[in-house]
Design a protein around this motif. Structure first.
Motif, short mmCIF file in Angstrom:
data_model
loop_
_atom_site.label_atom_id
_atom_site.label_comp_id
_atom_site.label_asym_id
_atom_site.label_seq_id
_atom_site.Cartn_x
_atom_site.Cartn_y
_atom_site.Cartn_z
N UNK A 15 0.86 -1.18 0.00
CA UNK A 15 0.00 0.00 0.00
C UNK A 15 0.90 1.23 0.00
N UNK A 16 0.39 2.34 -0.48
CA UNK A 16 1.20 3.55 -0.44
C UNK A 16 1.76 3.79 0.97
N UNK A 17 3.05 4.09 1.04
CA UNK A 17 3.66 4.32 2.34
C UNK A 17 3.08 5.60 2.96
N UNK A 18 3.37 5.85 4.23
CA UNK A 18 2.76 7.02 4.90
C UNK A 18 2.99 8.34 4.17
N UNK A 19 4.14 8.49 3.52
CA UNK A 19 4.40 9.74 2.81
C UNK A 19 3.44 9.90 1.63
N UNK A 20 3.29 8.84 0.83
CA UNK A 20 2.40 8.90 -0.33
C UNK A 20 0.95 9.05 0.13
N UNK A 24 -1.60 12.07 -0.94
CA UNK A 24 -2.96 11.88 -1.47
C UNK A 24 -3.96 12.68 -0.63
N UNK A 25 -3.80 12.63 0.68
CA UNK A 25 -4.72 13.34 1.59
C UNK A 25 -4.63 14.85 1.40
N UNK A 26 -3.42 15.37 1.34
CA UNK A 26 -3.23 16.82 1.20
C UNK A 26 -3.77 17.31 -0.14
N UNK A 27 -3.52 16.53 -1.20
CA UNK A 27 -3.97 16.93 -2.54
C UNK A 27 -5.49 17.00 -2.62
N UNK A 86 2.12 9.02 -7.12
CA UNK A 86 1.47 7.72 -7.32
C UNK A 86 2.15 6.94 -8.45
N UNK A 87 2.62 7.65 -9.47
CA UNK A 87 3.33 6.99 -10.57
C UNK A 87 4.59 6.30 -10.05
N UNK A 88 5.33 7.03 -9.21
CA UNK A 88 6.57 6.47 -8.63
C UNK A 88 6.24 5.25 -7.78
N UNK A 89 5.21 5.36 -6.94
CA UNK A 89 4.85 4.23 -6.07
C UNK A 89 4.38 3.03 -6.88
N UNK A 90 3.52 3.26 -7.87
CA UNK A 90 2.99 2.17 -8.68
C UNK A 90 4.10 1.47 -9.45
N UNK A 91 5.01 2.25 -10.00
CA UNK A 91 6.15 1.68 -10.73
C UNK A 91 6.97 0.78 -9.81
N UNK A 92 7.24 1.28 -8.61
CA UNK A 92 8.03 0.52 -7.64
C UNK A 92 7.32 -0.78 -7.27
N UNK A 93 5.98 -0.71 -7.09
CA UNK A 93 5.20 -1.90 -6.74
C UNK A 93 5.18 -2.90 -7.89
#
Length: 287
Positions: A15-20, A24-27, A86-93
């Motif tokens: 799942x997205x780490x706390x930073x991501x 998402x929440x701030x955006x 999200x792109x960076x996270x999804x790529x990593x996953x």
């Protein structure tokens, strides 16, 4: 594999780490400031470096290099920066499954292609929430990522059936009694706390008619058309080797005429050529 078993195993997925999650929440917070978003992102220097690399890519075509995160946020907007994270996270996953039996980078290229194609179509239609169309396109096949992560053998079996029978991935899943990637992808996106404007296109991009009364029928339709065209371009590999049809319902929802569709296809070829940086996120400089 039954849907219940698959749902249980979804809990094992990254799942997205706390930073991501914070990004998402701030955006999504209308009262948040650019400083709030920048401060959250600075907690992950590697993510920040990769996002700045994408900001300065040919895709965004900015007239000068952007070196400061606050400036990138002010120029591109909260949701675009969220999409990059999200792109960076999804790529990593996607590229993190060691037991995968597929070309993960080719699948990622398909993800990026549909994101770019969806955003371009939204722009041509003057749709206001283009950033949401981008992320819906990026994650439209999230369920395939889930299947490859949970059961690489099942993914390989589906891919073999679609190639042998020249049917869609969606149809092959049904034949093998494997939970369909549209349903599992939507469940995973909900787990990531993504909004309905993103989860509905994941659910409905192969079944536009069922979402014709939805408030997000237009986004579902855009992602469907983007997915179809990117597949015909063979930009990346969705592991679907037949059976795809352009839905008349999608064209009707968006009031797209043949001339506009032809113009869209021509423009998309040029636009995809600028997305190179998204295909090699791992090359971003670590800091």
């Amino acid at each position: 594999m039954q849907l219940k078993d698959f749902i249980d195993k979804i809990e094992q997925l990254p799942t997205p780490d706390p930073v991501v999650q914070r990004i998402i929440s701030i955006a999504s917070d209308p009262n948040a400031s650019a400083k709030d978003l920048a401060d959250a992102m600075r907690l992950d220097p590697s993510l920040t470096a990769k996002v700045l690399r994408l900001v300065n890519s040919a895709y965004y075509g900015l007239p000068r290099k952007i070196a400061k995160l606050n400036e990138a946020i002010m120029i591109l907007g909260f949701k675009t920066v969220r999409n990059l994270a999200l792109s960076v996270f999804t790529y990593k996953s996607l590229t993190g499954s060691r037991n995968s039996k597929i070309d993960q980078l080719a699948l990622w290229k398909h993800f990026v292609g549909v994101a770019v194609a969806g955003e371009l179509l939204a722009h041509m239609l003057n749709y206001p929430n283009r950033e949401e169309v981008f992320v819906a396109g990026l994650l439209h096949d999230l369920g395939k990522l889930a299947l490859d992560y949970i059961s690489p053998e099942s993914f390989a079996a589906v891919a073999k059936v679609t190639k042998t029978l020249q049917i869609s991935f969606f149809e092959a899943e049904a034949k093998l009694n494997i939970p369909q990637h549209t349903a599992t992808g939507s469940l995973l996106a909900e787990r990531w706390n993504l909004p309905e404007i993103v989860t509905q296109p994941i659910s409905g991009h192969h079944d536009v008619k069922s979402f014709s009364d939805s408030v997000y029928a237009d986004v579902v339709s855009m992602v469907h058309i983007a997915d179809f065209v990117v597949n015909t371009f063979k930009f990346g590999d969705s592991y679907t080797y037949g059976g795809l049809k352009l839905s008349p319902d999608a064209l009707n929802v968006l009031a797209i005429k043949p001339k506009m569709l032809t113009n869209y296809v021509d423009k998309l070829k040029e636009r995809l050529a600028t997305a190179e940086e998204f295909l090699s996120i791992d090359k971003a400089v670590e800091v």
